[in-house]
Each structure stands twice: as structure tokens, then as C-alpha cells.
Write a protein that holds these residues in place. Structure first.
Motif, PDB file in Angstrom:
ATOM      1  N   SER A  79       0.684  -1.124  -0.037  1.00  0.00           N
ATOM      2  CA  SER A  79       0.099  -0.069   0.116  1.00  0.00           C
ATOM      3  C   SER A  79       0.970   1.435  -0.143  1.00  0.00           C
ATOM      4  N   ALA A  80       2.091   1.197   0.314  1.00  0.00           N
ATOM      5  CA  ALA A  80       3.078   2.301   0.409  1.00  0.00           C
ATOM      6  C   ALA A  80       2.962   3.341  -0.658  1.00  0.00           C
ATOM      7  N   GLU A  81       2.815   2.834  -1.936  1.00  0.00           N
ATOM      8  CA  GLU A  81       2.985   3.606  -2.888  1.00  0.00           C
ATOM      9  C   GLU A  81       1.518   4.450  -3.172  1.00  0.00           C
ATOM     10  N   HIS A  82       0.443   3.824  -2.813  1.00  0.00           N
ATOM     11  CA  HIS A  82      -0.689   4.541  -3.080  1.00  0.00           C
ATOM     12  C   HIS A  82      -0.832   5.782  -1.939  1.00  0.00           C
ATOM     13  N   GLU A  92      13.714   4.739  -3.233  1.00  0.00           N
ATOM     14  CA  GLU A  92      14.146   5.393  -4.238  1.00  0.00           C
ATOM     15  C   GLU A  92      12.746   6.366  -4.928  1.00  0.00           C
ATOM     16  N   LEU A  93      11.626   6.022  -4.645  1.00  0.00           N
ATOM     17  CA  LEU A  93      10.333   6.523  -5.158  1.00  0.00           C
ATOM     18  C   LEU A  93      10.320   7.845  -4.091  1.00  0.00           C
ATOM     19  N   LYS A 101       8.936   8.753   7.095  1.00  0.00           N
ATOM     20  CA  LYS A 101       9.025   7.482   8.041  1.00  0.00           C
ATOM     21  C   LYS A 101       8.582   6.594   7.533  1.00  0.00           C
ATOM     22  N   ILE A 102       7.659   6.597   6.391  1.00  0.00           N
ATOM     23  CA  ILE A 102       7.384   5.269   5.468  1.00  0.00           C
ATOM     24  C   ILE A 102       8.700   4.888   4.768  1.00  0.00           C
ATOM     25  N   ALA A 103       9.526   5.721   4.333  1.00  0.00           N
ATOM     26  CA  ALA A 103      10.830   5.494   3.520  1.00  0.00           C
ATOM     27  C   ALA A 103      11.725   4.717   4.474  1.00  0.00           C
ATOM     28  N   GLY A 124       1.385   8.675  -2.746  1.00  0.00           N
ATOM     29  CA  GLY A 124       0.849   9.534  -3.594  1.00  0.00           C
ATOM     30  C   GLY A 124      -0.298  10.399  -2.957  1.00  0.00           C
ATOM     31  N   GLU A 125      -1.009   9.725  -1.857  1.00  0.00           N
ATOM     32  CA  GLU A 125      -1.950  10.824  -1.254  1.00  0.00           C
ATOM     33  C   GLU A 125      -1.358  11.563  -0.245  1.00  0.00           C
ATOM     34  N   LEU A 126      -0.380  11.257   0.281  1.00  0.00           N
ATOM     35  CA  LEU A 126       0.245  12.058   1.303  1.00  0.00           C
ATOM     36  C   LEU A 126       1.029  13.353   0.488  1.00  0.00           C
ATOM     37  N   SER A 127       1.538  13.067  -0.800  1.00  0.00           N
ATOM     38  CA  SER A 127       1.983  14.011  -1.580  1.00  0.00           C
ATOM     39  C   SER A 127       1.055  15.395  -1.803  1.00  0.00           C
TER      40      SER A 127
END
Length: 334
Positions: A42-45, A81-82, A71-73, A48-51
Motif C-alpha cells: 500500500s505504500a505507493e498509494h 527510491e520513489l 517515516k514510510i521510507a 501519492g495521497e500524502l504528496s
């Protein structure tokens, strides 16, 4: 227990996305929940929302969103990398508090993923002219000191800050500037020698901050004694950071979760921290009211006998004067 909670709520992470009309305190709690629920799936989604929240009109929400991305990274290595790419874009925004938070998060990320710095080096050069808050300046100075070899113009990015050393009001920024200049001197000596000399002279002779003066003297005496020994002390190799200390320990998290659905989740504290345990009785005594001005009980306080008048005077004196006898005042002049 925490992992079980993530398993329960993890598949429904989209339910915690913020709505534009929600109060700020609800958004803050949702951002914290999204940070905790993020995993490799779910991290990528979630990132994107937090951005999207970075451009929120509320600066505090923007700051929290950037910190959450960092913190997620740290917790989900596959997103490093993302996220470094996202932070690089944020560093280039011409918004002071966004660049500040992005620089602080970037500093933490390159401590854990040093190999990712090459992608962000160009953004550091651009953001150093934007960042104005002390925390952001410290982060950028740390990066310049640690990765000066990878930043082509590092000495010339540091030079304007050295020239304005005495105008800098933050003691932490001055301390970080000294350390960055000395580290950069060891990696780029021809370019940094004169700059470092000017900086040490200002810090030793003109700085009013005692910690700044002490550190400048320490560096000066180390360099005077032995440059190689100074290099060994100041530029000691650092271990890669595996994890950062949590703001709240696991026991406290469990207590807050036990009170789920109450204000504890908003304040992020157990109820015992903000709810009083029973009423507190204050020891306040009321002064007795003075006797009536006259006439009510048939006593004339203004023109009666000496005994009545004396009684009235004694009563009034007991109300006005403290029962504690006043201590004699010492003659301080002799």
C-alpha cells in the motif's frame, strides 16, 4: 499487538484518506494512521495521497505529510527510491516550510540510504537559497559537510553563509556551520582553507555564544596540533542508521489504542495525561465580613461607650491585620 491492528485496518487504508472539509486535528490523526498502515503493498498509494497534502493551505498538515513520507521510507525500504525522487521535487518548491521539512527528511533518509544521495544532490544546491528556518539550515549544512565531494559547488554554496556568520541568530546553525566547514576542508582543502580561517577567526574572537566559541577553539587547537588527528576525530566513519527512535514507545501506543474512540487518539496521550483524577478542593478560606455600619442590632458604633467602641476597634483590627506578627525589618545600612 500493533501488528494485529495493522492487519485489521491495513486492507482498508483508503478509508483513512483525508477529505478537504475535515478539521485539521482529524487530518493529523489520519496522516498518523496512514503512516502506520503503509507496507510494501500500500505504500505507493499512500505516498501519492500524502504528496497531495503537501500543498494543503494548513502549513502544519503540509509539514506532517512530509514527515510521514520520510517515516514510510525508513520503515519500507522498497519505497526509498520513489520517496527520494518525491523529496527532490519538494526541495525545488519555492515554499520555505516545505523546503525546510523536505531537507530535514532528506538528511534522515541519506543517513539510512547513503546510496540514494546522488539523485538529490542537485536539489540541495537549489534549496539552500530558499530554506530560512534554523532546522532546515542545519539539515542542509549537515548534507554539505557529509557529501561535499558529491556536490560540485559545495564550498561556494557555504561561502555566503560563512560571510553572514555574525548575522546568524541561531546557535545551532552556527555550530553546524563550523562542523560543515571543517569537514569540507578535509575533502576540498584548496577551496576551503581561507574560508575556514575566516570562520574560525570570527567564531573565536567575535562570537558571543559560548558553545560556538568553545567548538571553534576545539577545532582550531585540533588542527594546530595535528591535521591528521583532527581528521580522525571529526570525520570518523558513521554507521548506517537502521531505525530512528520512535516519538512514542510501544507501551504508550498500546495504552492509547486501549482508549480508541476517545480524545486519547487526538491528543496521542493516555487519558491520565489530560483528565484530572477526581475533583481537587482548594484550601481557600474566606475572610469574615466586617460588622454592620450601625443601627441593625441597636448598637451605635459611632458614639457608644468606650467598651463597645473598643470591641469594635478590636474586631476591625483582627480583620485587617494578619494573625502572624510582623518581623522586625533589619537595618541593611548598618
Amino acid at each position: 499487538k500493533g501488528k494485529c491492528n495493522i492487519e485489521v485496518f491495513g486492507p482498508e487504508f483508503k478509508q483513512f484518506f483525508c477529505r478537504y472539509n475535515e478539521p485539521s486535528y482529524i487530518k493529523q490523526v489520519k496522516i498518523d494512521i496512514l503512516t502506520a498502515l503503509a507496507d510494501s503493498n500500500s505504500a505507493e498509494h499512500i505516498i501519492g495521497e500524502l504528496s497531495e497534502y503537501v500543498t494543503d493551505v494548513d502549513a502544519e498538515i503540509s509539514r506532517r505529510a512530509i514527515r510521514a513520507i520520510g517515516k514510510i521510507a525508513v520503515r519500507v525500504p522498497s519505497t526509498a527510491e520513489l520517496i527520494v525522487g518525491s523529496l527532490t521535487n519538494l526541495l525545488e518548491l519555492d515554499i520555505d516550510y516545505v523546503s525546510t521539512e523536505a531537507a530535514v527528511v532528506m538528511k534522515d533518509l541519506v543517513r539510512k540510504y547513503p546510496q540514494q544521495f546522488q539523485r538529490a544532490s542537485g536539489a540541495v544546491e537549489r534549496c539552500i537559497k530558499i530554506v530560512a528556518e534554523p532546522e532546515g539550515k542545519c539539515a542542509v549544512l549537515w548534507i554539505l559537510g557529509e557529501y561535499g565531494l558529491l556536490i560540485e559547488d559545495a564550498p561556494y554554496l557555504l561561502e555566503p553563509m560563512i560571510n553572514g556568520f555574525l548575522e546568524e541568530t541561531s546557535g545551532n546553525v552556527r555550530l553546524e556551520m563550523l562542523t560543515a566547514a571543517v569537514k569540507l576542508f578535509f575533502s576540498r582543502p584548496p577551496e576551503m582553507q581561507k574560508m575556514l580561517g575566516r570562520l574560525l577567526e570570527k567564531a573565536v574572537t567575535e562570537a558571543s555564544h559560548p558553545d560556538v566559541k568553545d567548538r571553534a577553539l576545539l577545532y582550531y587547537r585540533l588542527l594546530e596540533h595535528s591535521p591528521e588527528e583532527a581528521r580522525r576525530v571529526i570525520c570518523a566513519p558513521k554507521e548506517v542508521v537502521e531505525e530512528f527512535q520512535e516519538e512514542m514507545d510501544q507501551e504508550q501506543k498500546d495504552r492509547v489504542f486501549d482508549e480508541f474512540g476517545s480524545l486519547s487518539t487526538v491528543y496521542r496521550q493516555p487519558a491520565s495525561k489530560f483528565v484530572s483524577q477526581g475533583s481537587v478542593t482548594l484550601g481557600v478560606r474566606r475572610m469574615a465580613p466586617p460588622p454592620p455600619a450601625g443601627g441593625e442590632d441597636g448598637v451605635d458604633l459611632g458614639g457608644g461607650s468606650d467598651e463597645v467602641n473598643g470591641y469594635a476597634h478590636d474586631n476591625q483590627a483582627s480583620l485587617i491585620h494578619s494573625p502572624v506578627e510582623s518581623m522586625p525589618t533589619a537595618d541593611l545600612l548598618g
